[in-house]
Enzyme design. Structure first.
Site, PDB file in Angstrom:
ATOM      1  N   ASP A  11       3.892   0.609   7.050  1.00  0.00           N
ATOM      2  CA  ASP A  11       4.145  -0.287   5.924  1.00  0.00           C
ATOM      3  C   ASP A  11       5.426   0.183   5.252  1.00  0.00           C
ATOM      4  O   ASP A  11       5.528   1.342   4.831  1.00  0.00           O
ATOM      5  CB  ASP A  11       2.991  -0.241   4.919  1.00  0.00           C
ATOM      6  CG  ASP A  11       1.739  -0.930   5.441  1.00  0.00           C
ATOM      7  OD1 ASP A  11       1.859  -1.747   6.370  1.00  0.00           O
ATOM      8  OD2 ASP A  11       0.647  -0.664   4.913  1.00  0.00           O
ATOM      9  N   ASP A 130      -4.720 -11.108   6.030  1.00  0.00           N
ATOM     10  CA  ASP A 130      -5.292 -10.158   5.079  1.00  0.00           C
ATOM     11  C   ASP A 130      -6.577 -10.773   4.536  1.00  0.00           C
ATOM     12  O   ASP A 130      -6.541 -11.819   3.875  1.00  0.00           O
ATOM     13  CB  ASP A 130      -4.315  -9.876   3.933  1.00  0.00           C
ATOM     14  CG  ASP A 130      -3.054  -9.169   4.421  1.00  0.00           C
ATOM     15  OD1 ASP A 130      -3.147  -8.455   5.435  1.00  0.00           O
ATOM     16  OD2 ASP A 130      -1.989  -9.338   3.798  1.00  0.00           O
TER      17      ASP A 130
END
Length: 258
Positions: A11, A130
């Site tokens: 990330d 997500d």
């Protein structure tokens, strides 16, 4: 049977690898290209870079990061974050990415999935979802976008089916409830999506030990039925190595590249 995959996830925010819990409380975890090289040499099957600030703050994904990574590693890698057009997909693939990951942009304009798949082949298009479990007492999960900040109200399983029909070649499925907690993948979530689509599903969010990773990849009634496991904190913090995880999975009889 196709070999199962281990995929370190990097990330990225403002050019650095970051990690948090439940998408908040981000902390620095290192230089992205440096970590990519380390995991590539350790035997990772693929890599994923997600610019977690790009969609939220409206910035384009850093093409420079893709170029430097392509020059440094030999394994396939996916990049996502802030990709909102076919031109953006083209730029990243030309810079050296093997696949692109679409998340908020796919929800905002589902046709982008089809356009990308038609232009480059579905093997280049990953849709990242997500997912957060509903608290309303209803079964199921909702799709979140903008780095987990906005509930779309879309049902995760139905959305996964829709993007697969549009041309997604893979689903990157993150449990927001489990993200960074090291309490285990949401096996019910991964199993439900894997059963509903015909493309590989990557389990993400919650790996804390060897048992968790094996469970996500197993195909029994209690397994997650994932084709790959995404790993972040476990590797970044040095809790486990790629070599240790692969040795354990091979010892359990799972088909994975040594």
């Amino acid at each position: 049977m196709v070999a199962l995959r281990l995929i370190p996830c990097l990330d990225v925010a403002r050019g650095r690898v970051v990690k948090g819990i439940n998408f908040v409380g981000l902390r620095d975890a290192g230089d992205p290209v440096e970590l990519a090289c380390r995991y590539s040499h350790a035997g990772a099957d693929e890599l994923v870079f997600l610019d977690i600030a790009a969609s939220h703050e409206g910035r384009a994904t850093l093409v420079d990061l893709v170029r430097r990574t392509a020059e440094s590693v030999t394994i396939p890698f996916t990049v996502g974050g802030g990709i909102s057009s076919v031109e953006g997909i083209t730029e990243l693939l030309r810079a050296g990415a093997d696949k692109v990951s679409l998340n908020s942009s796919a929800v905002g304009r589902p046709e982008l999935v089809r356009e990308g798949a038609q232009r480059f082949g579905r093997q280049c298009i990953v849709v990242a979802i997500d997912a957060r479990r509903r608290n309303s007492g209803t079964d199921g999960w909702d799709v979140y976008v903008k780095g987990g900040r906005e509930n779309t109200g879309l049902d995760v399983v139905r959305w996964a089916q829709q993007v697969t029909e549009l041309g997604a070649g893979e689903i990157l499925l993150t449990s927001m409830d489990g993200d960074g907690t090291q309490a285990g993948y949401d096996l019910q979530l991964t199993r439900a999506v894997a059963a509903a689509v015909s493309v590989p599903v990557i389990a993400s969010g919650g790996a804390g030990c060897l048992d968790h990773i094996a469970a996500a990849l197993e195909t029994g009634p209690e397994g997650g039925h994932a084709s790959a496991a995404l790993l972040a904190s476990l590797l970044h913090d040095g809790v486990l190595t790629v070599e240790q995880i692969k040795a354990d999975l091979l010892a359990r009889g799972l088909k994975i590249r040594p």
